[in-house]
Design a protein around this motif. Sequence first.
Motif, PDB file in Angstrom:
ATOM      1  N   LEU A  88       0.899  -1.162   0.045  1.00  0.00           N
ATOM      2  CA  LEU A  88       0.016   0.036   0.138  1.00  0.00           C
ATOM      3  C   LEU A  88       0.780   1.209  -0.175  1.00  0.00           C
ATOM      4  O   LEU A  88       0.587   2.293  -0.863  1.00  0.00           O
ATOM      5  CB  LEU A  88      -0.790   0.117   1.105  1.00  0.00           C
ATOM      6  N   SER A  89       1.816   1.298   0.746  1.00  0.00           N
ATOM      7  CA  SER A  89       2.784   2.470   0.824  1.00  0.00           C
ATOM      8  C   SER A  89       3.527   2.699  -0.538  1.00  0.00           C
ATOM      9  O   SER A  89       3.570   3.757  -0.997  1.00  0.00           O
ATOM     10  CB  SER A  89       3.906   2.220   1.874  1.00  0.00           C
ATOM     11  N   ILE A  90       3.871   1.591  -1.081  1.00  0.00           N
ATOM     12  CA  ILE A  90       4.686   1.649  -2.441  1.00  0.00           C
ATOM     13  C   ILE A  90       3.953   2.104  -3.525  1.00  0.00           C
ATOM     14  O   ILE A  90       4.025   3.147  -4.340  1.00  0.00           O
ATOM     15  CB  ILE A  90       5.140   0.207  -2.883  1.00  0.00           C
ATOM     16  N   GLU A  91       2.280   1.592  -3.522  1.00  0.00           N
ATOM     17  CA  GLU A  91       1.457   2.020  -4.473  1.00  0.00           C
ATOM     18  C   GLU A  91       1.252   3.662  -4.403  1.00  0.00           C
ATOM     19  O   GLU A  91       1.131   4.335  -5.378  1.00  0.00           O
ATOM     20  CB  GLU A  91       0.246   1.372  -4.375  1.00  0.00           C
ATOM     21  N   LEU A  92       1.258   4.150  -3.208  1.00  0.00           N
ATOM     22  CA  LEU A  92       0.970   5.692  -2.745  1.00  0.00           C
ATOM     23  C   LEU A  92       2.095   6.310  -3.307  1.00  0.00           C
ATOM     24  O   LEU A  92       1.848   7.430  -3.940  1.00  0.00           O
ATOM     25  CB  LEU A  92       0.266   5.780  -1.375  1.00  0.00           C
TER      26      LEU A  92
END
Length: 157
Positions: A88-92
Amino acid sequence: MHSLTYGEVSFTEMVSIIKAYTAQDPTMEYVIAVGTDSQNFSYTKVPVTVGIHKIKNKVGQGGIYFFEIKKIKKINNIRQKIFYETNLSIELALKLSTIFEESNILHEIEVHADVGYNGPTSQYVAEIKGWVRACGFQCVIKPDSYMASSVANRLSK
């Protein structure tokens, strides 16, 4: 996204706020960090956070942060939770990076992972750091990963 300062904002509004915040002092370097944590209840509560502050932060100047809280089916496996959080962090971070580049916001984005060399997540540090770096971001881990281990952690309770 939500902000304690600005209330509910769209992704586009968040980017505009970040752009305005960093334009206040264009000579200053800023840290833009994305971090995620999770906590299990009868479901898994997953806050995803974005924070911005000046590198040479002076007392009283603070920073701003935004967050979104997801509630998903309970994840019991620690490895799955860590990889879900990091994803989720990487996607954002990727989404922000693209928009920042288009908007000429020239600040690097850090991904703050909720892993560290002490505790049950220590066995995942190398994998997580390698993955985040392969995606083009600096990976910050505990105890320095404040957006995951402090801000998102507080929101996960």
